[in-house]
Design an enzyme around this catalytic site. Structure first.
Site, mmCIF file in Angstrom:
data_model
loop_
_atom_site.group_PDB
_atom_site.id
_atom_site.type_symbol
_atom_site.label_atom_id
_atom_site.label_comp_id
_atom_site.label_asym_id
_atom_site.label_seq_id
_atom_site.Cartn_x
_atom_site.Cartn_y
_atom_site.Cartn_z
ATOM 1 N N GLU A 136 23.786 -123.096 -28.816
ATOM 2 C CA GLU A 136 22.917 -121.924 -28.680
ATOM 3 C C GLU A 136 23.235 -121.104 -27.436
ATOM 4 O OE1 GLU A 136 20.514 -120.818 -30.775
ATOM 5 O OE2 GLU A 136 20.899 -122.401 -32.233
ATOM 6 N N GLU A 145 19.661 -114.069 -25.728
ATOM 7 C CA GLU A 145 20.471 -113.798 -26.902
ATOM 8 C C GLU A 145 21.290 -112.526 -26.710
ATOM 9 O OE1 GLU A 145 19.734 -112.729 -31.657
ATOM 10 O OE2 GLU A 145 18.061 -113.274 -30.342
ATOM 11 N N ASN A 182 6.492 -118.314 -32.325
ATOM 12 C CA ASN A 182 6.910 -119.410 -31.459
ATOM 13 C C ASN A 182 6.523 -119.145 -30.004
ATOM 14 O OD1 ASN A 182 8.155 -121.287 -33.271
ATOM 15 N ND2 ASN A 182 9.901 -119.919 -33.457
#
Length: 273
Positions: A136, A145, A182
């Site tokens: 990741e 990201e 989340n």
């Protein structure tokens, strides 16, 4: 026929009993479930392991299996951690953010991570966690990201966790936590404003690791006994499993098997999804 005084006294007692019963029920089920049902980590009612298992908030929750005596710190040595982050370029922001010390400090809040089942189970779980983290973040290179701010990670159907229109819920941290559904519960569990300050995950390394461990213990750990492939599905199944992206699946598997080798444990079966 009762006299007015006696009738009022009985009515008052009845009301008090009803209020007491309601209060007890409210304490036992503050998300609206009946007393025989569990309130899941997502606020839904039911009586299966999805509701009464990991993350169960209220009701007849299932008792988790006892933790073993494994020391995660003794397995995740500085050498092991450095073996991952040293592969990131010196220019990577993660080099100045992620550290073994931050991981271990976050770990204090998640005492069951890497401590369920046998010693080999613990080593496999730790290998799996760091395999996903490696994939990741690019060996702890990335905190956020790539191009994440340009993407929409607001699920407007998740009304329990309404999006702040001025914030982005793109991937951040070791697991690249994403989506308002989340960030909201992670913030509540950890103690930061996930919906109004999601950027905290990219500015506080301990909270960043806590979000990864929170996601892992709630979403991934319950399926880890099914094999590494099940953990891939729990993290990014919609985009990678069932032939969607075999290259990324194999990349995760390679990291996992390598870390299992380093930790001296067999990787087990069912490695792909």
């Amino acid at each position: 026929m009762l006299t007015p005084t006696i009738s009022k006294s009985i009515s008052l007692v009845t009301i008090l009993l009803v209020l007491q019963a309601f209060s007890n029920t409210t304490k036992a089920q503050n998300c609206g479930c009946s007393s025989e049902l569990c309130c899941s980590q997502f606020g839904f009612c039911g009586n299966t392991s999805d509701y009464c298992g990991v993350g169960c908030q209220q009701g007849p929750c299932f008792a988790p299996p006892p933790a073993n005596g494994v020391s995660v710190a003794e397995i995740v040595t500085q050498e092991f951690f450095n073996g991952i982050i040293s592969q990131a370029a010196s220019s990577c922001a993660g080099n100045r953010f992620y550290s073994r010390g931050a991981f271990l400090e976050a770990l204090d809040s998640y005492s069951r991570f890497g401590r369920v089942g046998s010693t080999d189970d613990s080593r496999r779980e730790i290998a799996a966690f760091f395999a996903h983290v490696t994939h990741e973040t690019g060996h702890f290179c990335y905190i956020e990201e790539i191009d994440g701010a340009s993407k929409d990670y607001c699920d407007e159907n998740a009304t329990q966790y309404p999006c702040n229109p001025n914030k982005g819920y793109y991937g951040r941290g070791p697991i690249q936590l994403s989506w308002n559904f989340n960030y909201g519960p992670a913030g509540t569990a950890i103690g930061f404003d996930g919906l109004n300050a999601p950027e905290t995950v990219a500015t506080d390394p301990v909270i960043s690791f806590k979000t990864a461990l929170w996601y892992w213990t709630n979403r991934v750990q319950p399926v880890i006994s099914q094999g590494f492939g099940a953990t891939i599905r729990a993290i990014n199944g919609a985009l990678e499993c069932d032939g969607a992206n075999t290259a990324t699946v194999q990349a995760r598997v390679r990291y996992y098997t390598d870390y299992c080798r380093q930790l001296g444990v067999d990787p087990g079966n069912n490695l792909t999804c």
